[in-house]
Write a protein that holds these residues in place. Sequence first.
Motif, mmCIF file in Angstrom:
data_model
loop_
_atom_site.group_PDB
_atom_site.id
_atom_site.type_symbol
_atom_site.label_atom_id
_atom_site.label_comp_id
_atom_site.label_asym_id
_atom_site.label_seq_id
_atom_site.Cartn_x
_atom_site.Cartn_y
_atom_site.Cartn_z
ATOM 1 N N CYS A 50 51.739 37.257 42.135
ATOM 2 C CA CYS A 50 50.331 37.572 41.901
ATOM 3 C C CYS A 50 50.136 39.080 42.023
ATOM 4 C CB CYS A 50 49.448 36.832 42.911
ATOM 5 S SG CYS A 50 47.677 37.017 42.593
ATOM 6 N N CYS A 51 48.994 39.550 41.570
ATOM 7 C CA CYS A 51 48.706 40.979 41.543
ATOM 8 C C CYS A 51 48.115 41.484 42.858
ATOM 9 C CB CYS A 51 47.750 41.293 40.400
ATOM 10 S SG CYS A 51 46.283 40.228 40.362
ATOM 11 N N HIS A 52 47.960 40.636 43.847
ATOM 12 C CA HIS A 52 47.345 41.056 45.114
ATOM 13 C C HIS A 52 48.032 40.348 46.280
ATOM 14 C CE1 HIS A 52 44.231 42.594 47.777
ATOM 15 N NE2 HIS A 52 44.101 41.372 48.293
ATOM 16 N N GLU A 53 48.123 41.083 47.395
ATOM 17 C CA GLU A 53 48.675 40.514 48.629
ATOM 18 C C GLU A 53 47.639 40.677 49.730
ATOM 19 O OE1 GLU A 53 52.568 40.949 51.577
ATOM 20 O OE2 GLU A 53 52.516 41.944 49.616
ATOM 21 N N TYR A 63 38.976 34.831 50.468
ATOM 22 C CA TYR A 63 39.336 35.010 49.062
ATOM 23 C C TYR A 63 39.159 33.720 48.272
ATOM 24 C CZ TYR A 63 41.524 39.447 50.375
ATOM 25 O OH TYR A 63 41.753 40.718 50.837
ATOM 26 N N ASN A 100 51.098 36.353 49.918
ATOM 27 C CA ASN A 100 51.286 37.133 48.682
ATOM 28 C C ASN A 100 50.791 36.388 47.445
ATOM 29 O OD1 ASN A 100 53.277 35.228 48.154
ATOM 30 N ND2 ASN A 100 54.937 36.583 48.802
ATOM 31 N N TYR A 122 37.447 38.699 46.118
ATOM 32 C CA TYR A 122 37.212 38.925 47.555
ATOM 33 C C TYR A 122 35.745 38.641 47.839
ATOM 34 C CZ TYR A 122 37.088 41.199 52.105
ATOM 35 O OH TYR A 122 36.938 41.458 53.442
ATOM 36 N N VAL A 132 39.229 41.338 42.709
ATOM 37 C CA VAL A 132 40.208 42.291 43.225
ATOM 38 C C VAL A 132 41.253 42.619 42.167
ATOM 39 C CG1 VAL A 132 41.947 42.719 45.010
ATOM 40 C CG2 VAL A 132 39.828 41.509 45.572
ATOM 41 N N CYS A 133 41.761 41.602 41.499
ATOM 42 C CA CYS A 133 42.750 41.817 40.441
ATOM 43 C C CYS A 133 42.737 40.641 39.481
ATOM 44 C CB CYS A 133 44.153 42.036 41.015
ATOM 45 S SG CYS A 133 44.898 40.535 41.696
#
Length: 313
Positions: A50-53, A63, A100, A122, A132-133
Amino acid sequence: MACLPAAPPALALRRCLGPGLFVLLCLSFGYALEKKVVKSKVGEKVGLPCCHEIPSSESLLNYRVYWQKNTTEVVLAYAEGKMISKHERYGNRTEMDAKNLTLWISPVEILDNGPYQCVVQYRRFTQNSVVVCDEPVTLFVTADFSKPNITAEVLANSCESTEMVVRCSSYGGFPKPKLSGALNNVSMVWNTSWVSESSLSPYNVTGKLWLNVTKDISISCSVEYNGFAKSTSLLLKKTKECVAPTMPPSYNVITASSIIIIIFLLAITLAARYLPRHVCSHCCKPQDSVEEGVKECMKPPVSSKVTSETSSV
């Protein structure tokens, strides 16, 4: 005072930042738009990043996470730390990491092939959710093909050549493959056909080649798919070997030979008949009566006696 027309946004940005910074900014956009690619084989376990952790100071409770395929099919969704949706086709084959946000799929199927998207929001109690992404990742699924099988069917056979049709086949793989081959290490092209129920189903592939074989040759076949390859080879033999027949002598040769033989025999026959008489005409007698021949030869001729008697008279 005359006003200059407004410059386009890109041109204005270029003037402000300068040529170097503008190029750097363009490169940054290019990298941001670059798609992530993950490859896996059927039956394996694969993770889609994924594009965010989530930071260690926070939890999944803050989230909302959506994993979707083809932007229309929700694989699974989480809100406030709980799964709120899951596609029935994935069943018990998917799970998501709580930190992640990696989407794990096991075992992988051919139908899992395609583009995915991880959307992370978020949320706070005092504010609306903020994205967020939102970045795509593509999963390329591979299914191994069987080892190619080469067969040869003889269509016609003669002393000079053997006509045959050669087939190379492989089955059960994914994605759509490419067939390549060589004759005595020289590249050649197969007449290829594919069979599949759909674009996301296993493929069966067959290649055909018509050959006129005048001597033994080696043929190879290779099936290539998604960076993998399997190959095999076969020695094609000229099936019929003929010994060139000896040509019978021509009629003229036979006639000339016969005439020569007949003349030779006649010459021998004539020599055997006349040669002894001709020899004896120059000698007195054969060897067994040499003495009598000598006496006979020593006698005076009759004509001389008669002449003597006549003279005395």
